[in-house]
Design a protein around this motif. Structure first.
Motif, short mmCIF file in Angstrom:
data_model
loop_
_atom_site.label_atom_id
_atom_site.label_comp_id
_atom_site.label_asym_id
_atom_site.label_seq_id
_atom_site.Cartn_x
_atom_site.Cartn_y
_atom_site.Cartn_z
N PHE A 91 0.85 -1.31 0.00
CA PHE A 91 0.12 0.09 -0.45
C PHE A 91 0.81 1.70 0.02
CE2 PHE A 91 -2.54 -3.51 1.43
CZ PHE A 91 -4.18 -2.85 0.99
N GLU A 92 0.52 2.38 -0.55
CA GLU A 92 0.95 3.37 -0.84
C GLU A 92 0.87 4.56 -0.12
OE1 GLU A 92 0.40 5.65 -4.31
OE2 GLU A 92 0.62 7.29 -3.06
N LEU A 93 1.83 4.93 0.69
CA LEU A 93 1.33 5.90 1.77
C LEU A 93 1.43 7.46 1.55
CD1 LEU A 93 3.43 4.14 4.82
CD2 LEU A 93 1.00 3.85 4.18
N GLU A 105 -4.48 -5.98 10.75
CA GLU A 105 -5.13 -7.28 9.47
C GLU A 105 -5.67 -8.32 10.50
OE1 GLU A 105 -0.76 -7.88 7.61
OE2 GLU A 105 -0.69 -9.02 9.06
N ILE A 106 -5.67 -8.06 12.16
CA ILE A 106 -6.98 -9.12 12.57
C ILE A 106 -7.81 -8.71 12.57
CG2 ILE A 106 -7.20 -9.68 15.28
CD1 ILE A 106 -4.32 -9.78 15.63
N VAL A 107 -8.40 -7.16 12.51
CA VAL A 107 -9.41 -6.78 12.22
C VAL A 107 -9.96 -6.69 10.70
CG1 VAL A 107 -10.93 -3.77 12.33
CG2 VAL A 107 -9.19 -4.24 13.24
N VAL A 108 -8.98 -6.94 9.36
CA VAL A 108 -9.95 -7.44 8.06
C VAL A 108 -10.31 -8.84 8.52
CG1 VAL A 108 -8.77 -7.83 6.29
CG2 VAL A 108 -7.37 -5.62 7.15
N GLU A 109 -9.12 -9.55 9.31
CA GLU A 109 -9.55 -10.97 9.20
C GLU A 109 -11.41 -10.85 10.05
OE1 GLU A 109 -5.33 -13.56 9.11
OE2 GLU A 109 -6.53 -13.38 11.50
N VAL A 135 -6.34 0.16 3.73
CA VAL A 135 -5.84 -0.93 3.89
C VAL A 135 -7.03 -1.72 3.63
CG1 VAL A 135 -3.80 -0.21 4.04
CG2 VAL A 135 -5.00 -0.77 6.15
N ILE A 136 -8.01 -1.20 5.24
CA ILE A 136 -9.32 -2.54 5.37
C ILE A 136 -10.44 -3.24 4.48
CG2 ILE A 136 -10.92 -2.72 7.29
CD1 ILE A 136 -9.24 -1.24 9.65
N ALA A 158 -5.96 11.60 1.84
CA ALA A 158 -5.23 10.21 2.60
C ALA A 158 -6.92 9.12 1.97
CB ALA A 158 -6.31 9.89 3.75
N LEU A 159 -7.49 10.07 1.45
CA LEU A 159 -9.01 9.48 0.20
C LEU A 159 -8.20 9.31 -1.17
CD1 LEU A 159 -12.21 10.64 1.48
CD2 LEU A 159 -11.36 8.51 2.26
N ALA A 160 -7.19 9.86 -1.53
CA ALA A 160 -6.99 9.91 -2.60
C ALA A 160 -5.91 8.63 -2.95
CB ALA A 160 -5.59 11.06 -3.44
N THR A 161 -4.93 8.72 -1.76
CA THR A 161 -4.28 7.93 -1.55
C THR A 161 -4.82 6.08 -2.14
OG1 THR A 161 -2.62 8.65 -0.17
CG2 THR A 161 -2.21 6.89 -0.09
N ALA A 162 -6.06 6.62 -1.13
CA ALA A 162 -7.35 5.00 -1.21
C ALA A 162 -7.62 4.81 -2.28
CB ALA A 162 -7.83 5.48 -0.08
N ARG A 163 -7.81 6.40 -3.49
CA ARG A 163 -8.04 5.03 -4.00
C ARG A 163 -7.47 4.95 -5.24
NH1 ARG A 163 -11.11 10.28 -3.80
NH2 ARG A 163 -9.46 11.78 -4.67
N ARG A 164 -5.70 5.25 -5.59
CA ARG A 164 -4.60 4.86 -6.24
C ARG A 164 -4.38 3.72 -5.86
NH1 ARG A 164 -2.82 9.98 -5.08
NH2 ARG A 164 -1.38 9.80 -3.37
N ASN A 165 -4.16 3.17 -4.25
CA ASN A 165 -3.85 1.15 -4.14
C ASN A 165 -4.89 0.70 -4.87
OD1 ASN A 165 -1.51 2.01 -2.54
ND2 ASN A 165 -2.77 2.63 -1.03
N ALA A 166 -6.56 0.92 -4.71
CA ALA A 166 -7.01 0.41 -4.78
C ALA A 166 -7.84 0.81 -6.40
CB ALA A 166 -8.85 0.87 -5.11
#
Ligand SMILES: C[S@@+](CC[C@H](N)C(=O)[O-])C[C@H]1O[C@@H](n2cnc3c(N)ncnc32)[C@H](O)[C@@H]1O
Length: 298
Positions: A91-93, A105-109, A135-136, A158-166
């Motif tokens: 994931f890009e930060l 990762e436990i939350v994701v699981e 990430v989640i 943050a949302l722009a970064t999340a969209r690039r990660n998506a």
């Protein structure tokens, strides 16, 4: 590092870097040096040993030297790299995102385990509140193709970064974002609302390690006077937009299980499941809806 210090092989450069970081009191100098050199060379850390006698190219050495100098100044390794591995993906930060932690990762699981029990004749709908780098939400989307996710945050960066990660993870067609206060304005029905919200009490932020305090955004950490502000907002906001058999999964800090449970119970939820992190601390809670509506914390 001066020109005279520079090594002619990858191994020489790494030995000098370890000494340099250790002298500056940077813990884990050996590990950090390997991670940074591997990134510079574009290889896995496991391949470094086989290459240690090879000459290091001048531009690679220049980049490596700059990395080591930033690390020596206290910048965390993954901030230097601008990315972090999480749930098997990179994931890009960015300046507006928290550096994701393995505990999440436990939350994701927990979210994925719950969603696997939900049977719908439509795509499952997930809301990731305070999505940060995504990430989640994005880990869930990769794991469960029949799912659509919404990510909210107060940080547009943050949302722009999340969209690039998506996009990089090829799940952007199933991911939407919204700048909003937690879940305000989100419509249902949602099958899962999930969040790793800010949960550090304001007075405790000054005592965090400088790698957290100085490099993670304060808005990603600060949970208000008692650290519980976000849970009050989330519990009040999401109940009316959850499907009847929907769940809320939240990450919590140390000793927050009881107070967070009380907040959700007061809003018509029941604690259905909880999980500990790798250090044995209760880290993730799952709440189910009850019949009675929320009448507090509005
Ligand atoms: C602890 S970070 C979690 C980020 C990411 N979900 C993760 O697990 O790495 C909390 C996130 O909540 C966001 N946030 C803080 N206050 C918020 C608010 N009032 N509404 C929406 N998001 C908020 C922060 O910007 C940050 O991205």
């Amino acid at each position: 590092m001066t020109d005279a210090d520079r090594g002619s092989t990858i191994g020489d450069a790494m030995r000098r870097a370890v000494r340099n970081l250790a002298e500056a009191g940077v813990g884990g100098a050996d590990f950090d040096t390997r991670v940074l050199m591997a990134d510079v060379l574009g290889i896995e850390t496991s391949s470094l040993l086989a290459r240690r006698e090879r000459p290091i190219e001048p531009d690679a050495e220049e980049r490596f030297t700059a990395y080591i100098s930033r690390r020596r100044s206290g910048e965390p390794v993954h901030r230097i790299l601008g990315k972090r591995g999480f749930y098997g993906h990179d994931f890009e930060l960015s300046a507006g995102t928290l550096e994701p932690r393995p505990d999440t990762e436990i939350v994701v699981e927990m979210g994925i385990a719950f969603l696997r029990t939900v049977d719908r004749d439509r795509p499952l709908r997930v809301l990731d509140i305070g999505t940060g780098s995504g990430v989640i939400a994005l880990s869930i989307l990769v794991a469960l193709p029949h799912t659509h996710a919404f990510g909210t945050d107060i940080s547009e960066d943050a949302l722009a970064t999340a969209r690039r990660n998506a996009k990089r993870l090829k799940v952007d067609a199933r991911f939407e974002t919204s700048v909003t206060d937690y879940a305000a304005g989100i419509t249902g029905p949602l099958d899962l609302a999930i969040s790793n919200p800010p949960y550090i009490a304001t007075r405790d932020i000054a005592g965090l390690s400088s790698e957290v305090r100085d490099f993670d955004p304060k808005s990603a950490l600060d949970g208000g006077e008692d650290g519980l502000k976000a849970y009050r907002a989330i519990a009040a906001q999401v109940r009316s937009v959850l499907a009847d058999d929907g769940s809320v999964v939240v990450e919590i800090g140390i000793d927050q299980k009881d107070p967070v449970t009380r907040i959700f119970e007061a809003c018509g939820f029941t604690l259905s499941d909880w999980r500990k992190d790798y250090g044995g601390i209760v880290r993730a809670l799952r709440f189910s809806r009850e019949e009675a509506p929320c009448d507090r914390f509005r």
